[in-house]
Structure formats: structure tokens, C-alpha cells
Motif scaffolding. Sequence first.
Motif: not given
Length: 282
Positions: A46-70
Motif C-alpha cells: 500500500s502506497m497511499s490511502g487505505r485498503q481493507t482485506y478480509m481473511v476468514g473472520e479477520r479484518l486487516f486495514e492497510l494504510k500508506g506504506n504498509d505491506i500485507f502478505i496472503v
Amino acid sequence: MEERKVFNLQDYGVSRGLSFGHYKYREVKPGLTEHLHQGAVELCFSMSGRQTYMVGERLFELKGNDIFIVGPDVLHSTGNYPEDKGELFWIQILVDHGKGRLCNLEKEQSDFILNGLLEKSECIFAGAFQLKLILGKLALQLAKEPSVLSRLVVDQLITQLLLETLLLSKDSSPKAASTRLKTINDYIRQHLHRIIYVDELAGLVSMSTGYFKAWFKAESGMPPKEYVNRLKIEQAKLDLLQRRTVTQVAFDLGFGSSQYFATTFKKFTGYTPRSYIRSLEE
């Protein structure tokens, strides 16, 4: 410039690559339905803004400069959320060495990198400025016609990207929330009923307006004005549930007109205020 671009990495000789993609949205788009990547790990930057991911029942919210691995074969989506306004890159890599060599690395080397990244799946950790440079170079290289030279450069950039991400994942101790950011957040919530100026927020934490804008974007992943508007729209959702009129909600939240409020509401939700109300009644 296209808002969203996806490249097939196998077209560039990356036998264990599936796709590399990038989007930069000025407003929200329809959310991602539940899906998986068979045998492939996906890295999201994630470079800017926000993004949300749902994995199972868990919710992850990314903001700018965050990394998320699936991880491979893991069902995920954006849940009930849209693909958000902002900028994001992603890359998908097959983990099975039987599918070929990864960027000409030895099996021991590629297994070391991918296993290390998989250990950090389903957790968010901070990125770094050098990743944006690598991601940008990779996007530019993939936009060219495939050639021997471009394939060599793509291999080198993907290897560098994976290594840098692995190193960052090893230094991903939880970061305490900024006291100054909490002060600003509390102040905004207390003054949602009016226009909030950037210079007054800067003064709240004793910064010049110019420095504050740069600091705030680094901390929150978005400019101050966007952050304020996001909080206003979250409050607007609650206010609309109370059957208050769109015009009343708009002026109670400090918007100069109901039209500007409706435009801002759609930018962050994908709905107009009235269509949002109708969606809740269905």
C-alpha cells in the motif's frame, strides 16, 4: 494514465510469477469478491490511502506504506468494503520449486526467501521508501516489450523486491501509535461539525503547516484533508441511519453544500448518500 494495470509475469520469463499489478484510484471501486491464488503467495504494498482485506473472520486495514502478505490457497476479499481510494501494488509468486526457478535463484535461496515471507503472512508490517522505487521501476520495465534485456532487469528487480521485503519483515516490531496523531484524531472527532483547517491542526502539535502536511501523510498514509473527510463520512453513515435528511447531515458536518457532501460521500463509499440509504433498506 490507466487507473489499474496488471502484467502476466510469465510473459517476461518469470516461470514462477503469476501477476504484478498496480492501481491508483481517485475514488473507491467495487470490492474484491472472495478468491484465492492457487499455489501462490501474494504480496500487497500500500502506497497511499487505505485498503481493507478480509481473511476468514479477520479484518486487516492497510494504510500508506504498509505491506500485507496472503499465503497460497487462502480465501480473501475486501469484505463489505470497496477497493479504496489510493495507490497499491501487488505481486503473486508460485511457491513450488517444481514450477521452475524463481528469477534464476537456486532452490535453497528461493525457498529461504519465500518461507521467510510466508512466516509473515496475515500480518501487516511497515514498508520503506526504497520499495516504492523498486515497484515503480518494475512497473515501467513491464510496460516495455519483452526482450532478453527486459527479462534480465525484471528478474533482478523482483529478486531485489523480495529481499527488501523479507528484510523489512524481520524488523517489524509493532509501532506504538503516535501521541501527536492521537491528539489530532481526538481533536478532529470533537470538531466534526465544522470546517477544520490544516493550519489549525499543525498548530495543535506545534509544527509549520508545510512540515505538518508531510509528517501527517507519512504517519497516516493520506493528506490531512482526506483524513478529516474520511472521519466526517464515517459519521455521516451513522447520521443517515437516523433518518436525517442529506442536507441536514451535510451542514451538520461542516460541508458547504449538500452537493459537495454527496460528491465526497461517493468518493469514499462508492454510493451517493441516497443510494447508500436504499442499500441498507434492501
